[in-house]
Design a protein around this motif. Structure first.
Motif, PDB file in Angstrom:
ATOM      1  N   ARG A   1      28.866  42.699  46.573  1.00 10.90           N
ATOM      2  CA  ARG A   1      28.719  43.909  47.391  1.00 10.90           C
ATOM      3  C   ARG A   1      27.504  43.801  48.319  1.00 10.90           C
ATOM      4  N   TYR A   2      26.446  43.191  47.825  1.00  8.50           N
ATOM      5  CA  TYR A   2      25.245  43.003  48.648  1.00  8.50           C
ATOM      6  C   TYR A   2      25.564  42.087  49.828  1.00  8.50           C
ATOM      7  N   TYR A   3      26.306  41.013  49.571  1.00  8.53           N
ATOM      8  CA  TYR A   3      26.682  40.088  50.646  1.00  8.53           C
ATOM      9  C   TYR A   3      27.500  40.818  51.706  1.00  8.53           C
ATOM     10  N   GLN A   4      28.452  41.652  51.266  1.00  6.41           N
ATOM     11  CA  GLN A   4      29.285  42.386  52.210  1.00  6.41           C
ATOM     12  C   GLN A   4      28.446  43.381  53.018  1.00  6.41           C
ATOM     13  N   ALA A   5      27.493  44.041  52.354  1.00  5.33           N
ATOM     14  CA  ALA A   5      26.624  44.986  53.051  1.00  5.33           C
ATOM     15  C   ALA A   5      25.743  44.256  54.064  1.00  5.33           C
ATOM     16  N   TYR A   6      25.274  43.070  53.685  1.00  2.21           N
ATOM     17  CA  TYR A   6      24.471  42.242  54.596  1.00  2.21           C
ATOM     18  C   TYR A   6      25.281  41.881  55.844  1.00  2.21           C
ATOM     19  N   LEU A   7      26.529  41.447  55.649  1.00  2.00           N
ATOM     20  CA  LEU A   7      27.375  41.106  56.796  1.00  2.00           C
ATOM     21  C   LEU A   7      27.564  42.310  57.715  1.00  2.00           C
ATOM     22  N   SER A   8      27.811  43.459  57.100  1.00  2.00           N
ATOM     23  CA  SER A   8      28.030  44.673  57.883  1.00  2.00           C
ATOM     24  C   SER A   8      26.806  45.027  58.716  1.00  2.00           C
ATOM     25  N   LEU A   9      25.620  44.936  58.112  1.00  3.25           N
ATOM     26  CA  LEU A   9      24.401  45.277  58.846  1.00  3.25           C
ATOM     27  C   LEU A   9      24.127  44.251  59.942  1.00  3.25           C
ATOM     28  N   MET A  10      24.357  42.974  59.664  1.00  4.62           N
ATOM     29  CA  MET A  10      24.124  41.955  60.688  1.00  4.62           C
ATOM     30  C   MET A  10      25.077  42.142  61.866  1.00  4.62           C
ATOM     31  N   ASP A  11      26.317  42.547  61.604  1.00  5.72           N
ATOM     32  CA  ASP A  11      27.240  42.856  62.704  1.00  5.72           C
ATOM     33  C   ASP A  11      26.670  43.981  63.568  1.00  5.72           C
ATOM     34  N   HIS A  12      26.077  44.968  62.907  1.00  5.65           N
ATOM     35  CA  HIS A  12      25.487  46.082  63.638  1.00  5.65           C
ATOM     36  C   HIS A  12      24.317  45.604  64.499  1.00  5.65           C
ATOM     37  N   TRP A  13      23.441  44.761  63.923  1.00  4.63           N
ATOM     38  CA  TRP A  13      22.297  44.272  64.699  1.00  4.63           C
ATOM     39  C   TRP A  13      22.755  43.456  65.908  1.00  4.63           C
ATOM     40  N   HIS A  14      23.822  42.692  65.736  1.00  3.50           N
ATOM     41  CA  HIS A  14      24.326  41.903  66.866  1.00  3.50           C
ATOM     42  C   HIS A  14      24.824  42.819  67.988  1.00  3.50           C
ATOM     43  N   HIS A  15      25.380  43.960  67.625  1.00  2.00           N
ATOM     44  CA  HIS A  15      25.814  44.916  68.644  1.00  2.00           C
ATOM     45  C   HIS A  15      24.609  45.599  69.293  1.00  2.00           C
ATOM     46  N   CYS A  16      23.579  45.841  68.498  1.00  2.00           N
ATOM     47  CA  CYS A  16      22.365  46.467  69.048  1.00  2.00           C
ATOM     48  C   CYS A  16      21.619  45.531  69.995  1.00  2.00           C
ATOM     49  N   TYR A  17      21.555  44.243  69.621  1.00  2.00           N
ATOM     50  CA  TYR A  17      20.726  43.271  70.347  1.00  2.00           C
ATOM     51  C   TYR A  17      21.580  42.052  70.703  1.00  2.00           C
ATOM     52  N   PRO A  18      22.578  42.231  71.567  1.00  2.00           N
ATOM     53  CA  PRO A  18      23.484  41.119  71.888  1.00  2.00           C
ATOM     54  C   PRO A  18      22.737  39.939  72.494  1.00  2.00           C
ATOM     55  N   GLY A  19      22.962  38.760  71.904  1.00  2.00           N
ATOM     56  CA  GLY A  19      22.336  37.541  72.394  1.00  2.00           C
ATOM     57  C   GLY A  19      20.935  37.300  71.893  1.00  2.00           C
ATOM     58  N   ASP A  20      20.335  38.265  71.198  1.00  2.00           N
ATOM     59  CA  ASP A  20      18.949  38.119  70.746  1.00  2.00           C
ATOM     60  C   ASP A  20      18.831  37.475  69.363  1.00  2.00           C
ATOM     61  N   ILE A  21      19.911  37.444  68.604  1.00  2.00           N
ATOM     62  CA  ILE A  21      19.892  36.925  67.235  1.00  2.00           C
ATOM     63  C   ILE A  21      20.794  35.700  67.170  1.00  2.00           C
ATOM     64  N   LEU A  22      20.293  34.620  66.619  1.00  2.00           N
ATOM     65  CA  LEU A  22      21.076  33.385  66.501  1.00  2.00           C
ATOM     66  C   LEU A  22      21.592  33.246  65.069  1.00  2.00           C
ATOM     67  N   THR A  23      22.892  33.186  64.903  1.00  2.00           N
ATOM     68  CA  THR A  23      23.490  32.951  63.590  1.00  2.00           C
ATOM     69  C   THR A  23      23.695  31.452  63.403  1.00  2.00           C
TER      70      THR A  23
END
Length: 666
Positions: A570-592
């Protein structure tokens, strides 16, 4: 239902106080029929054990205590109750063991110390008798409300402990024992900034209070403020400074400041004076491991186990070397010790994880999983972690930083220095750090606590008071992360500047440096507001490999989600969800960066990462395993080897046990 259980528990307590055992039994019978929460179940089992003992039904009392300890293995009062039962049954040896365990888990149990003193006196155990007398004198010397507050704290009733302590401080302002208790409660609640302020104040008022100094130094170590520890210890009187505890604190601070040789000298000096110091041997082993001296680390860990044969952490540290292989004789001894009834929960947890690794190495996967599962269950039972609360905290980040207003603040501190590597633990972040730290323009540091501390600082009364001046309703408390939106440009600038200044002691001279705290993925919104030019790398790994690797890793502290397969999924899934949100907030600023891509194409991924940071390609980053530097994570040995796939698919031999993961990720 909740009101019914609370009322019944109160009835049991009142009935016991009045000696009405039949009424207590009747209320307990009703409680056992209810669907009550874990806390209420523990209290019910405890009160049932007390009732059985008072009714002289000692066998049933012991059965209730066993059930309680299965639920809460570190419940000090349960062991005290067992001690009373064994005394009544004439089994003094079992009583002594039970009372001793009670004091280990709850040192504030004065009556357990008093019972131990009687037993030690009877058997002429002078050393143990002296320790018991010292403890009795200490606890009797405390004000009764503070002793009661400690009792509540040790039994994990933090809310009531804090209430009792604050009430006492209202009448006795700046009483040192109360200040220290409130700080300890704050540490357990992870309100570190408040706890630090309390202990700083206590030391300023009572500079000779060695217990306050010890607590303060311990908190600074937890927060990674090693430079402050060094200054604090060196400022102490020479007699205090030269104590084993302070020398250990200084040596560990030196490790944190990359002064490894100095740390090793201090450890060796302590051992030269008295080699029977298992904790020092363990710390020496960690120092050698950090420096890449594997043989010396193994020898130090073995010495720790030699001087303390039940020292679970010594065996786990050997297992955590990854390359170490236990002999059949060592495994047999570890199994025997793991079953010892006198073993502490902490030692048992460490031994279970070590045995899980030992059986994994010998490809006995069912036995391996059984030990991993037992170790995780024991560890989880000692924590108050809630995956639901964590998921809620992640949702709060999404609410506090909506996509349309989440852009980085142009008024934060403009330094481009920090490179944050975030994500799940065991996701390949140490490999990325080692690659980057091999570059001449980038300093490697460690998992820094500074962003977590700054987030905590925003909730302090001082910061909230400043925020209140900017709001229409000044009395309203706005917690982190929502308070970030109320920060002024100057406050954002000052917080970013504070981060750069606080982390300078971990750096060398390179223009960039790495902060590898994985949990910072929760705080990307804050980071982008106070350090808009910071680089953020999201280290990502296949969910099955990552989640199972977390489950079989016993972390030094934190990462409470890792002690349950369901929680970690569940923590992994929550992490993925939040990282998707950050990518939408800061497009191009975070490198996966996917770990599997690094394994497939190391040169290509190295070039991609360096291009994102804005530094030229250097061949040393591809030959990362040749870089000599201090590494303070469980992956230290792996990243000193050439790239390999030994960590891929480690979950597959355990597949039949991993339904909690496969149902989500397969």
């Amino acid at each position: 239902m909740a009101n019914t259980s609370i009322s019944l528990l109160q009835t049991v307590k009142q009935s016991l106080q009045q000696g009405r055992l039949d009424n207590a039994k009747a209320a307990l019978e009703q409680l056992f029929l209810l669907n009550i929460n874990e806390h209420e179940k523990a209290e019910t089992l405890y009160l049932s054990a007390v009732t059985c003992r008072l009714a002289k039904d000692f066998q049933h009392a012991i059965k209730r205590i066993d059930d309680l300890l299965a639920l809460r293995p570190d419940y000090g009062r349960a062991y005290q109750e067992a001690g009373y039962c064994y005394l009544a049954m004439g089994n003094q040896q079992a009583a002594s063991s039970a009372f001793f365990k009670a004091t280990q888990y709850n040192p504030a149990l004065l009556t357990s110390w008093q019972q131990l003193l009687k037993i030690y006196t009877q058997f002429n155990d002078h050393q143990a008798k002296d320790i018991a007398q010292q403890q009795i004198a200490y606890w009797q010397g405390l004000p009764a409300p503070i002793r009661g507050g400690y009792d509540l704290m040790y039994e994990n009733n933090l809310v009531d402990a804090e209430r009792v302590c604050r009430q006492f401080l209202q009448q006795h302002k700046h009483q040192p024992d109360a200040m220290m208790l409130l700080a300890e409660i704050g540490i357990q609640m992870k309100v570190y900034h408040d706890a630090e302020f309390l202990l700083e104040s206590c030391i300023a008022l009572y500079p000779d209070n060695q217990r306050a100094v010890s607590l303060y130094v311990g908190l600074l170590a937890k927060l990674g403020k090693h430079d402050l520890i060094e200054r604090q210890v060196m400022a102490l009187p020479e007699t205090v400074q030269n104590s084993t505890a302070m020398q250990m604190a200084l040596a560990n601070a030196c490790l944190g400041l990359n002064k490894t040789e100095q740390a090793i000298r201090i450890f060796n000096s302590l051992l030269a004076a008295d080699p029977d110091k298992p904790a020092v041997w363990l710390a020496l082993g960690h120092a050698h491991k950090t420096a890449g001296a594997a043989e010396q680390a193994v020898e130090a860990y073995k010495q720790a186990a030699h001087y303390h044969p039940s020292f679970g952490d010594a065996y786990w540290s050997l297992a955590n070397m990854k390359s170490y292989r236990f002999t059949n004789e060592e495994i047999s001894k570890m199994q025997d010790r793991a079953e010892s009834p006198s073993l502490s929960v902490d030692d048992k947890v460490h031994l279970c994880f070590a045995l899980g690794k030992a059986h994994e190495d010998s490809k006995q996967f069912d036995a391996s999983f059984a030990y991993y599962e037992k170790g995780n269950a024991l560890k989880k039972a000692t924590l108050s972690f809630s995956i639901e609360r964590t998921e809620q905290a992640i949702l709060q980040q999404v609410d506090a930083f909506p996509v349309d207003v989440g852009a980085p603040s142009p008024k934060g501190f403009p330094a481009p220095d920090p490179i944050f590597i975030v994500g799940m633990p065991r996701a390949g972040s140490t490999l990325i750090e080692q690659i980057l730290a091999s570059h001449s323009d980038i300093d490697g540091t460690m998992e820094l606590h500074n962003i977590l501390a700054l987030a905590s600082q925003i909730n302090t009364p001082a910061m909230q008071s400043q925020l209140a001046d900017q709001k229409e309703t000044q009395s309203t408390f706005v917690p982190y992360p929502f308070a970030v939106a109320h920060l002024t440009h100057d406050q954002r600038y000052q917080l970013g500047k504070a981060y750069i200044e606080q982390t300078r002691c971990y750096r060398e001279q390179a223009p960039f440096f790495i902060d590898k705290m994985p949990n910072n993925f929760m705080h990307i919104g804050l980071i982008k507001q106070i350090l808009p030019n910071a680089k953020i790398i999201d280290a990502r790994r296949d969910p099955m490999d990552c989640c199972f690797s977390n489950f079989k890793q016993l972390f030094g502290e934190g990462q409470e989600f890792s002690y349950s397969l369901d929680d970690v999924a569940r923590y992994y899934q929550a992490y993925l969800s939040l990282m998707d949100h950050w990518h939408h907030c800061y497009p191009g600023d975070i490198l996966t960066v996917h770990h599997e891509d690094v394994l497939d194409d190391l040169p290509g991924q190295v070039a991609r990462i360096l291009d994102y940071i804005g530094v030229p390609f250097e061949e040393a980053c591809v030959a990362f395993h040749q870089t000599q530097r201090l590494i303070k994570t469980p992956s230290a040995e792996q990243v000193r080897q050439p790239i390999n796939r030994s960590g891929q698919g480690r979950w597959k031999p355990y597949a039949s046990h991993l339904d909690a993961l496969t149902k989500r990720f397969q």
